[in-house]
Write a protein that holds these residues in place. Structure first.
Motif, PDB file in Angstrom:
ATOM      1  N   GLY A 494      37.572  31.689  40.687  1.00 42.55           N
ATOM      2  CA  GLY A 494      38.347  31.752  39.006  1.00 42.55           C
ATOM      3  C   GLY A 494      38.654  33.218  39.037  1.00 42.55           C
ATOM      4  N   VAL A 495      39.617  33.489  38.102  1.00 47.92           N
ATOM      5  CA  VAL A 495      40.218  34.571  37.701  1.00 47.92           C
ATOM      6  C   VAL A 495      40.003  35.082  36.343  1.00 47.92           C
ATOM      7  N   PRO A 496      39.444  36.202  35.958  1.00 50.38           N
ATOM      8  CA  PRO A 496      39.055  36.602  34.565  1.00 50.38           C
ATOM      9  C   PRO A 496      40.577  36.616  33.736  1.00 50.38           C
ATOM     10  N   GLU A 497      40.129  36.398  32.514  1.00 52.39           N
ATOM     11  CA  GLU A 497      41.322  36.611  31.494  1.00 52.39           C
ATOM     12  C   GLU A 497      42.186  37.759  31.690  1.00 52.39           C
ATOM     13  N   GLU A 498      41.647  38.791  31.696  1.00 51.03           N
ATOM     14  CA  GLU A 498      42.141  40.342  31.772  1.00 51.03           C
ATOM     15  C   GLU A 498      43.018  40.464  33.034  1.00 51.03           C
ATOM     16  N   GLN A 499      42.874  39.648  34.034  1.00 47.56           N
ATOM     17  CA  GLN A 499      43.265  39.795  35.182  1.00 47.56           C
ATOM     18  C   GLN A 499      44.549  39.029  35.445  1.00 47.56           C
ATOM     19  N   ARG A 500      44.544  38.056  34.680  1.00 48.34           N
ATOM     20  CA  ARG A 500      45.586  36.696  35.009  1.00 48.34           C
ATOM     21  C   ARG A 500      47.179  37.122  35.075  1.00 48.34           C
ATOM     22  N   THR A 501      47.535  37.971  34.563  1.00 44.10           N
ATOM     23  CA  THR A 501      48.888  38.980  34.596  1.00 44.10           C
ATOM     24  C   THR A 501      48.976  39.776  35.482  1.00 44.10           C
ATOM     25  N   ALA A 505      51.110  41.652  40.510  1.00 41.72           N
ATOM     26  CA  ALA A 505      51.668  42.799  40.902  1.00 41.72           C
ATOM     27  C   ALA A 505      51.389  43.180  42.469  1.00 41.72           C
ATOM     28  N   PRO A 506      52.386  43.946  43.025  1.00 40.00           N
ATOM     29  CA  PRO A 506      52.053  44.333  44.303  1.00 40.00           C
ATOM     30  C   PRO A 506      50.783  44.981  44.734  1.00 40.00           C
ATOM     31  N   PHE A 507      49.823  44.737  45.707  1.00 40.70           N
ATOM     32  CA  PHE A 507      48.693  45.212  45.925  1.00 40.70           C
ATOM     33  C   PHE A 507      47.605  45.249  45.001  1.00 40.70           C
ATOM     34  N   HIS A 508      47.632  44.696  43.913  1.00 45.85           N
ATOM     35  CA  HIS A 508      46.600  44.352  43.243  1.00 45.85           C
ATOM     36  C   HIS A 508      45.627  43.219  43.383  1.00 45.85           C
ATOM     37  N   ARG A 509      44.353  43.386  43.486  1.00 45.78           N
ATOM     38  CA  ARG A 509      43.215  42.506  43.702  1.00 45.78           C
ATOM     39  C   ARG A 509      42.349  42.731  42.749  1.00 45.78           C
ATOM     40  N   ALA A 510      41.911  41.257  42.167  1.00 42.61           N
ATOM     41  CA  ALA A 510      40.993  41.408  41.083  1.00 42.61           C
ATOM     42  C   ALA A 510      39.639  41.800  41.558  1.00 42.61           C
ATOM     43  N   PRO A 511      38.677  42.390  40.787  1.00 46.34           N
ATOM     44  CA  PRO A 511      37.520  42.944  41.405  1.00 46.34           C
ATOM     45  C   PRO A 511      36.756  41.652  41.949  1.00 46.34           C
ATOM     46  N   ALA A 512      36.586  40.300  41.201  1.00 46.54           N
ATOM     47  CA  ALA A 512      36.086  39.192  41.863  1.00 46.54           C
ATOM     48  C   ALA A 512      36.576  38.904  43.287  1.00 46.54           C
ATOM     49  N   ALA A 513      37.537  39.322  43.804  1.00 44.24           N
ATOM     50  CA  ALA A 513      38.165  39.051  45.291  1.00 44.24           C
ATOM     51  C   ALA A 513      37.588  40.012  46.034  1.00 44.24           C
ATOM     52  N   GLU A 514      36.567  40.863  45.932  1.00 41.70           N
ATOM     53  CA  GLU A 514      35.971  41.697  46.895  1.00 41.70           C
ATOM     54  C   GLU A 514      35.203  40.920  47.903  1.00 41.70           C
ATOM     55  N   GLY A 515      35.340  41.180  49.105  1.00 45.98           N
ATOM     56  CA  GLY A 515      34.778  40.513  50.095  1.00 45.98           C
ATOM     57  C   GLY A 515      35.390  39.435  50.729  1.00 45.98           C
ATOM     58  N   LEU A 537      55.935  31.586  37.062  1.00 44.35           N
ATOM     59  CA  LEU A 537      54.675  31.396  37.875  1.00 44.35           C
ATOM     60  C   LEU A 537      53.499  32.031  37.015  1.00 44.35           C
ATOM     61  N   GLY A 538      52.584  31.341  37.025  1.00 45.22           N
ATOM     62  CA  GLY A 538      51.105  31.924  36.145  1.00 45.22           C
ATOM     63  C   GLY A 538      49.962  31.094  36.613  1.00 45.22           C
ATOM     64  N   VAL A 539      48.829  31.433  36.047  1.00 40.12           N
ATOM     65  CA  VAL A 539      47.664  30.767  36.305  1.00 40.12           C
ATOM     66  C   VAL A 539      46.815  30.696  34.959  1.00 40.12           C
ATOM     67  N   ASP A 540      46.181  29.465  35.085  1.00 42.50           N
ATOM     68  CA  ASP A 540      45.258  28.961  33.862  1.00 42.50           C
ATOM     69  C   ASP A 540      43.870  28.621  34.446  1.00 42.50           C
ATOM     70  N   PRO A 541      42.869  28.900  33.475  1.00 41.20           N
ATOM     71  CA  PRO A 541      41.728  28.499  34.049  1.00 41.20           C
ATOM     72  C   PRO A 541      41.377  26.890  34.257  1.00 41.20           C
ATOM     73  N   ASN A 542      40.822  26.503  35.163  1.00 39.14           N
ATOM     74  CA  ASN A 542      40.522  24.975  35.561  1.00 39.14           C
ATOM     75  C   ASN A 542      39.418  24.447  34.484  1.00 39.14           C
ATOM     76  N   PRO A 543      39.369  23.751  33.806  1.00 36.44           N
ATOM     77  CA  PRO A 543      38.106  23.036  33.022  1.00 36.44           C
ATOM     78  C   PRO A 543      37.064  22.841  34.163  1.00 36.44           C
ATOM     79  N   GLY A 544      36.077  23.302  33.838  1.00 38.10           N
ATOM     80  CA  GLY A 544      34.844  23.036  34.774  1.00 38.10           C
ATOM     81  C   GLY A 544      34.672  23.975  35.988  1.00 38.10           C
ATOM     82  N   GLY A 545      35.425  24.988  35.988  1.00 39.27           N
ATOM     83  CA  GLY A 545      35.429  26.294  36.966  1.00 39.27           C
ATOM     84  C   GLY A 545      36.722  26.272  37.944  1.00 39.27           C
ATOM     85  N   GLY A 546      37.024  27.322  38.469  1.00 41.87           N
ATOM     86  CA  GLY A 546      38.104  27.688  39.173  1.00 41.87           C
ATOM     87  C   GLY A 546      39.376  27.709  38.418  1.00 41.87           C
ATOM     88  N   SER A 547      40.573  27.798  38.823  1.00 42.17           N
ATOM     89  CA  SER A 547      41.894  28.077  38.597  1.00 42.17           C
ATOM     90  C   SER A 547      43.010  26.992  38.770  1.00 42.17           C
TER      91      SER A 547
END
Length: 572
Positions: A494-501, A505-515, A537-547
């Motif tokens: 999944g992608v946290p709400e504050e990271q969905r935009t 951006a170039p070179f940006h990785r969400a903290p959850a993508a560590e590892g 282009l965009g991303v929405d939360p997937n009901p039940g988990g994921g994106s």
């Protein structure tokens, strides 16, 4: 004498028109120059921010690799050889490191090595302060590398308050037929920030490293500046993550982002156009007043007025030419940056492939190697692979900006099946579940559309919780009349709400993508390709988990050419 008797309505209107024309033209030219200067400043700040991010990412990766080697040594080396092994593996390549301590499950010190040249008294037992104790418990419970919140190291408590540096510990559990203890490295944050940026040759920036505590309060951990104090209000912010902990970095320039001439171009242009317009309007008014005094003077004044109008138009032409020149310079600068990225990537490809190839040959054909040598070769191979991936993504990102579209009717369903089949051919281990639904015919560049689908499918398969198989669904629905919305849904992290935009951006990785492997450029390439097609282009939360990652593409009224048939066996 009343002013209306001296100046005719026609003269006043003409002067007002010339004044408005000159000021409007000058304002337009100044606005264009100011926007060009702002874009150049933004690009320069982005490059400096990326260099800061790269320097800290390199240091954090070095810490992670060293901790991995120390844990392996603690699990396998006998007690008598543990201290020399720790000293050898640590060396002096960890910026900001203070001391490495290896303890057993009862917190008895098995080995300790001081990295910064100090000479603290030896310890037989580790008596952790509260934040370190919590970190030890968390590392043992989670079984992974963790970082403690910022605090003052015990070795620095005897210093005057002004000389105490904020620090943190990196803690990793040691397992070998059960839990055996921990490896702990104490790190002074200001030293880490300063030494990392100096080693990477980062200049012209003032940086502040902060962390956000569990109660949502942001604390400053370290700061470092090179080249004086911050200039202006420009700033960039990036996140860096290590051991489940995220730090924020504020970057401000300490030297000018653009040349003084470019910065002064907009106000000088506006001032010049205002002066010329005022002079032209004033001369028109003087000429009109003279026409009331004498006919001859009126004719001369009319000639002067025409001459001034010609000069005003000439000045307008000059301003227009300057604007075109500034825009051309900006396009040339952008082309230079794109060419630099492409040339750098091209020149790095061959050496990196050579390093990777010889590393693989050494691992396969160099005869028996001790564990330390094989570990070093493995680390070289992994690092070379990461660099090759970054070079490939840089080439894709730089070429996507001005790619020539070959628009044609495309069977999105057949294209998606081909992309999925190609990915599954290279899967090792447990195969992911990928379901391709009914997709429409669209108008697009087939090669670039396949690159977008491939990147989104790769992300959906890659970013899943460890130990679980990926489940991916590709579908489509009508977005607005004439446009389709193609969706790639997963059950991943999944992608946290504050990271969905921010993730686009170039070179940006969400903290959850560590590892997880990646360079932070894949989604930026997708955005450029979708923009070229005029879509979103965009991303929405997937009901039940994921994106659910989605993009829009125009429909087509034509029948696409039939491609190769794919059967169920191709996706099995």
């Amino acid at each position: 004498m009343e002013i209306r008797k001296v100046i005719s309505r026609r003269g006043a209107a003409l002067a007002g028109a010339v004044l408005a024309l000159g000021l409007g033209t000058g304002a337009t030219a100044a606005t264009s120059l100011a926007l060009a200067e702002q874009d150049a400043s933004t690009a320069a700040l982005a490059l400096r921010t990326a260099s800061v991010r790269g320097a800290l990412d390199t240091t954090f990766q070095r810490y992670a690799d060293t901790m991995h080697s120390l844990v392996a040594a603690a699990a396998t080396e006998p007690a008598a050889r543990l201290s020399p092994a720790v000293a050898r593996l640590t060396g002096d390549t960890l910026p900001g490191a203070h001391q490495v301590v290896v303890v057993d499950a009862n917190r008895t010190v098995l080995a300790q090595h001081t990295v910064d040249g100090s000479n603290p008294p030896p310890r037989t037992t580790l008596n952790p302060e509260p934040s370190l104790a919590r970190g030890l418990d968390l590392a043992r419970e989670s079984g992974r590398l963790v970082a403690s919140p910022a605090h003052v190291l015990p070795a620095d408590l005897g210093l005057p308050p002004a000389h105490r540096q904020p620090a943190f510990e990196l803690i990793s559990p040691v397992h070998e037929n059960g839990f055996r203890g921990w490896v702990v490295i104490g790190v002074r944050a200001p030293d880490l920030l300063r030494e990392s940026l100096r080693a990477a040759g980062v200049t012209g920036v003032a940086t502040v490293l902060t962390e956000t505590s569990g109660d949502g309060v942001t604390h400053e951990v370290a700061r470092w500046a090179e080249g004086g104090g911050p200039l202006g209000e420009s700033r960039g912010t990036v996140d860096v993550a290590l051991a489940g902990h995220t730090w924020q970095i504020l970057v401000r320039p300490t030297t000018a982002l653009v040349s003084a001439g470019r910065a002064a171009a907009a106000p000088l242009t506006l001032l010049g156009s205002a002066l010329i317009s005022v002079v032209a309007a004033g001369l028109l008014l003087v000429a009109d007043r003279g026409r009331h005094r004498a006919e001859d003077h009126a004719r001369q004044a009319a000639a002067d007025s025409r001459a001034e109008i010609d000069r005003a138009r000439a000045a307008e032409a000059v301003l227009h030419e300057r604007t075109r020149t500034a825009e051309a310079q900006l396009r040339e600068r952008e082309a230079e940056l794109t060419g630099f990225a492409t040339a750098a990537a091209d020149h790095l490809h061959a050496p990196l492939h050579t390093i990777a190839g010889f590393t693989e040959l050494l691992l396969e054909d160099a005869g028996p190697l001790d564990e330390a040598s094989r570990g070093f070769l493995d680390r070289i191979g992994r690092s070379t692979g990461r660099m090759l991936a970054l070079v490939d993504d840089l080439l894709a990102y730089s070429s996507a900006a001005d790619a020539a579209l070959k628009l044609e009717p495309v069977d999105a369903g057949g294209l998606a099946l081909g992309v999925v089949a190609g990915r599954l051919d290279h899967v090792t281990g447990e195969r992911p579940s990928i379901d391709v639904g009914d997709l429409p015919a669209v108008t697009a560049d087939a090669e670039l559309l396949g690159e977008v689908l491939g990147q989104l499918v790769d992300n959906a398969v890659r970013f899943v919780r460890h130990g679980t198989a990926a489940r991916v669904t590709i579908g489509a629905r009508e977005h607005v009349p004439g446009w389709w919305r193609i969706e790639v849904a997963d059950r991943g992290i999944g992608v946290p709400e504050e990271q969905r935009t921010r993730i686009f951006a170039p070179f940006h990785r969400a903290p959850a993508a560590e590892g997880f492997p990646g360079t932070g450029l894949g989604l930026a390439v997708c955005r450029r390709i979708v923009d070229l097609h005029g879509g979103e282009l965009g991303v929405d939360p997937n009901p039940g988990g994921g994106s659910i990652f989605w993009f829009t593409v125009p429909t087509t009224g034509l029948t696409p050419a039939r491609g190769a048939d794919l059967f169920a066996a191709d996706l099995a």
